[in-house]
Motif scaffolding. Structure first.
Motif, PDB file in Angstrom:
ATOM      1  N   ALA A   1      90.418  44.393   4.649  1.00 26.97           N
ATOM      2  CA  ALA A   1      89.319  45.207   4.135  1.00 26.97           C
ATOM      3  C   ALA A   1      89.842  46.427   3.385  1.00 26.97           C
ATOM      4  N   ARG A   2      90.926  47.022   3.857  1.00 23.98           N
ATOM      5  CA  ARG A   2      91.506  48.189   3.187  1.00 23.98           C
ATOM      6  C   ARG A   2      92.164  47.809   1.860  1.00 23.98           C
ATOM      7  N   VAL A   3      92.879  46.684   1.864  1.00 17.79           N
ATOM      8  CA  VAL A   3      93.492  46.225   0.612  1.00 17.79           C
ATOM      9  C   VAL A   3      92.414  45.925  -0.423  1.00 17.79           C
ATOM     10  N   TYR A   4      91.338  45.278   0.017  1.00 17.87           N
ATOM     11  CA  TYR A   4      90.227  44.975  -0.893  1.00 17.87           C
ATOM     12  C   TYR A   4      89.600  46.260  -1.426  1.00 17.87           C
ATOM     13  N   PHE A   5      89.454  47.258  -0.552  1.00 15.73           N
ATOM     14  CA  PHE A   5      88.893  48.543  -0.965  1.00 15.73           C
ATOM     15  C   PHE A   5      89.726  49.171  -2.078  1.00 15.73           C
ATOM     16  N   PHE A   6      91.047  49.179  -1.922  1.00 23.28           N
ATOM     17  CA  PHE A   6      91.908  49.788  -2.930  1.00 23.28           C
ATOM     18  C   PHE A   6      91.917  48.972  -4.227  1.00 23.28           C
ATOM     19  N   LEU A   7      91.802  47.649  -4.116  1.00 21.76           N
ATOM     20  CA  LEU A   7      91.717  46.828  -5.326  1.00 21.76           C
ATOM     21  C   LEU A   7      90.484  47.191  -6.151  1.00 21.76           C
ATOM     22  N   ILE A   8      89.380  47.434  -5.456  1.00 21.84           N
ATOM     23  CA  ILE A   8      88.116  47.733  -6.152  1.00 21.84           C
ATOM     24  C   ILE A   8      88.077  49.190  -6.600  1.00 21.84           C
TER      25      ILE A   8
ATOM     26  N   PHE B   1      77.830  43.617  -5.208  1.00 20.97           N
ATOM     27  CA  PHE B   1      78.236  43.278  -3.842  1.00 20.97           C
ATOM     28  C   PHE B   1      79.688  43.637  -3.587  1.00 20.97           C
ATOM     29  N   CYS B   2      80.546  43.449  -4.598  1.00 22.55           N
ATOM     30  CA  CYS B   2      81.967  43.777  -4.429  1.00 22.55           C
ATOM     31  C   CYS B   2      82.160  45.259  -4.154  1.00 22.55           C
ATOM     32  N   VAL B   3      81.495  46.094  -4.947  1.00 24.71           N
ATOM     33  CA  VAL B   3      81.640  47.543  -4.785  1.00 24.71           C
ATOM     34  C   VAL B   3      81.051  47.997  -3.446  1.00 24.71           C
ATOM     35  N   ALA B   4      79.825  47.531  -3.154  1.00 23.86           N
ATOM     36  CA  ALA B   4      79.199  47.915  -1.884  1.00 23.86           C
ATOM     37  C   ALA B   4      79.989  47.384  -0.696  1.00 23.86           C
ATOM     38  N   GLY B   5      80.460  46.136  -0.786  1.00 18.77           N
ATOM     39  CA  GLY B   5      81.227  45.554   0.308  1.00 18.77           C
ATOM     40  C   GLY B   5      82.547  46.262   0.539  1.00 18.77           C
ATOM     41  N   ALA B   6      83.203  46.705  -0.550  1.00 17.85           N
ATOM     42  CA  ALA B   6      84.471  47.420  -0.409  1.00 17.85           C
ATOM     43  C   ALA B   6      84.279  48.750   0.304  1.00 17.85           C
ATOM     44  N   ILE B   7      83.193  49.456  -0.022  1.00 13.79           N
ATOM     45  CA  ILE B   7      82.939  50.760   0.602  1.00 13.79           C
ATOM     46  C   ILE B   7      82.507  50.602   2.054  1.00 13.79           C
ATOM     47  N   VAL B   8      81.564  49.689   2.297  1.00 14.75           N
ATOM     48  CA  VAL B   8      81.077  49.477   3.663  1.00 14.75           C
ATOM     49  C   VAL B   8      82.164  48.861   4.538  1.00 14.75           C
ATOM     50  N   GLY B   9      83.017  48.014   3.928  1.00 17.02           N
ATOM     51  CA  GLY B   9      84.049  47.330   4.698  1.00 17.02           C
ATOM     52  C   GLY B   9      85.073  48.243   5.320  1.00 17.02           C
ATOM     53  N   ILE B  10      85.236  49.451   4.791  1.00 17.01           N
ATOM     54  CA  ILE B  10      86.163  50.406   5.403  1.00 17.01           C
ATOM     55  C   ILE B  10      85.685  50.796   6.796  1.00 17.01           C
ATOM     56  N   LEU B  11      84.372  50.921   6.953  1.00 17.24           N
ATOM     57  CA  LEU B  11      83.806  51.288   8.254  1.00 17.24           C
ATOM     58  C   LEU B  11      83.589  50.066   9.137  1.00 17.24           C
TER      59      LEU B  11
ATOM     60  N   ALA C   1      88.963  39.262   0.709  1.00 15.78           N
ATOM     61  CA  ALA C   1      87.546  39.199   1.052  1.00 15.78           C
ATOM     62  C   ALA C   1      87.294  38.197   2.172  1.00 15.78           C
ATOM     63  N   LEU C   2      87.970  37.059   2.118  1.00 13.13           N
ATOM     64  CA  LEU C   2      87.809  36.057   3.171  1.00 13.13           C
ATOM     65  C   LEU C   2      88.461  36.505   4.473  1.00 13.13           C
ATOM     66  N   SER C   3      89.618  37.144   4.377  1.00 10.10           N
ATOM     67  CA  SER C   3      90.352  37.560   5.576  1.00 10.10           C
ATOM     68  C   SER C   3      89.703  38.748   6.274  1.00 10.10           C
ATOM     69  N   SER C   4      88.865  39.498   5.555  1.00  5.97           N
ATOM     70  CA  SER C   4      88.248  40.675   6.164  1.00  5.97           C
ATOM     71  C   SER C   4      87.081  40.328   7.087  1.00  5.97           C
ATOM     72  N   ILE C   5      86.669  39.052   7.087  1.00  5.88           N
ATOM     73  CA  ILE C   5      85.557  38.632   7.938  1.00  5.88           C
ATOM     74  C   ILE C   5      86.058  38.467   9.367  1.00  5.88           C
ATOM     75  N   LYS C   6      85.382  39.110  10.293  1.00  9.24           N
ATOM     76  CA  LYS C   6      85.751  38.990  11.697  1.00  9.24           C
ATOM     77  C   LYS C   6      85.109  37.735  12.279  1.00  9.24           C
ATOM     78  N   TYR C   7      85.930  36.960  12.964  1.00  7.04           N
ATOM     79  CA  TYR C   7      85.414  35.747  13.602  1.00  7.04           C
ATOM     80  C   TYR C   7      86.060  35.620  14.977  1.00  7.04           C
ATOM     81  N   ASP C   8      85.274  35.793  16.002  1.00  5.38           N
ATOM     82  CA  ASP C   8      85.757  35.731  17.383  1.00  5.38           C
ATOM     83  C   ASP C   8      85.653  34.292  17.883  1.00  5.38           C
ATOM     84  N   VAL C   9      86.805  33.619  17.995  1.00  4.62           N
ATOM     85  CA  VAL C   9      86.815  32.222  18.415  1.00  4.62           C
ATOM     86  C   VAL C   9      86.302  32.070  19.852  1.00  4.62           C
ATOM     87  N   LYS C  10      86.743  32.960  20.752  1.00  5.71           N
ATOM     88  CA  LYS C  10      86.325  32.864  22.146  1.00  5.71           C
ATOM     89  C   LYS C  10      84.814  33.044  22.287  1.00  5.71           C
TER      90      LYS C  10
END
Length: 205
Positions: free
Chosen positions: A15-22, A114-124, A172-181
């Motif tokens: 999410a941080r790398v994506y933020f800096f890219l945008i 969505f990219c801009v909003a997602g980059a900003i919101v994704g930091i939090l 963008a794909l890696s920033s999605i949290k997915y709890d397998v358990k």
């Protein structure tokens, strides 16, 4: 617990790398827009925000300024002035610019939002907004570049995708949290359908 912690770290770093890219306006693509040729989601978003007056100019300048500083230091080793930002990005005459350019590329426009909003919101809190935005932009570029919609006869204004777009998609794909358990527990908690018991009448027969 170790797997969950590792997944959370990967999600946060992506999410941080994506933020800096945008936010630093690393070129991801090249596409015609109202201000001329846009190479980042922030440029596409800023041209539309200035033209529609959805947000005041200082808000748009705040989006543009970090990337403008980086590009200014790289090209001229100088920091651009705050008051010159709209002129640098050719945003002074956005009200008079034709909206047809953006209407032909609604996927790129919506995806850039969505990219801009997602980059900003994704930091939090990393979410799926960045992924949806990146996929929308890619589909818009593929539709125009490969399918020829709309048709472009000017090579100087042809659509181009930079290799950094692949990095943006991976982040963008890696920033999605997915709890397998958690998913396994939810699947196990589902009620199992029991076979219908035969009635007493059917037993007597």
């Amino acid at each position: 617990m170790a797997t969950k912690g590792w997944a959370s770290k990967v999600s946060a770093i992506s999410a941080r790398v994506y933020f800096f890219l945008i936010i630093l306006q690393i070129p991801l693509f090249r596409v015609p827009c109202r201000s001329g040729m846009c190479t980042t989601p922030i440029q596409v978003t800023s041209s539309q925000l200035i033209a529609s007056e959805i947000f005041p100019a200082p808000v748009v300048k705040a989006l543009l300024y970090p990337g403008a500083i980086v590009h200014g230091l790289i090209k001229n080793t100088t920091v651009p002035r705050w008051g010159d930002l709209l002129e640098i990005y050719n945003l002074n005459a956005m009200k008079e610019a034709s909206p047809v350019v953006d209407l032909h590329r609604l996927e790129v426009l919506a995806g850039s939002y969505f990219c801009v909003a997602g980059a900003i919101v994704g930091i939090l809190k990393p979410g799926r907004m960045s992924m949806f935005g990146t996929l929308l932009v890619i589909w818009g570029l593929v539709k125009e570049g490969m399918l020829g919609k709309p048709v472009n006869t000017d090579p100087a204004r042809a659509v181009y995708v930079y290799p950094t777009m692949v990095l943006a998609l991976i982040c963008a794909l890696s920033s999605i949290k997915y709890d397998v358990k958690k998913a396994m527990r939810a699947a196990a908690a589902r009620p199992i359908a029991k076979p219908v018991e035969r009635s007493s009448k059917s037993k007597l027969k």
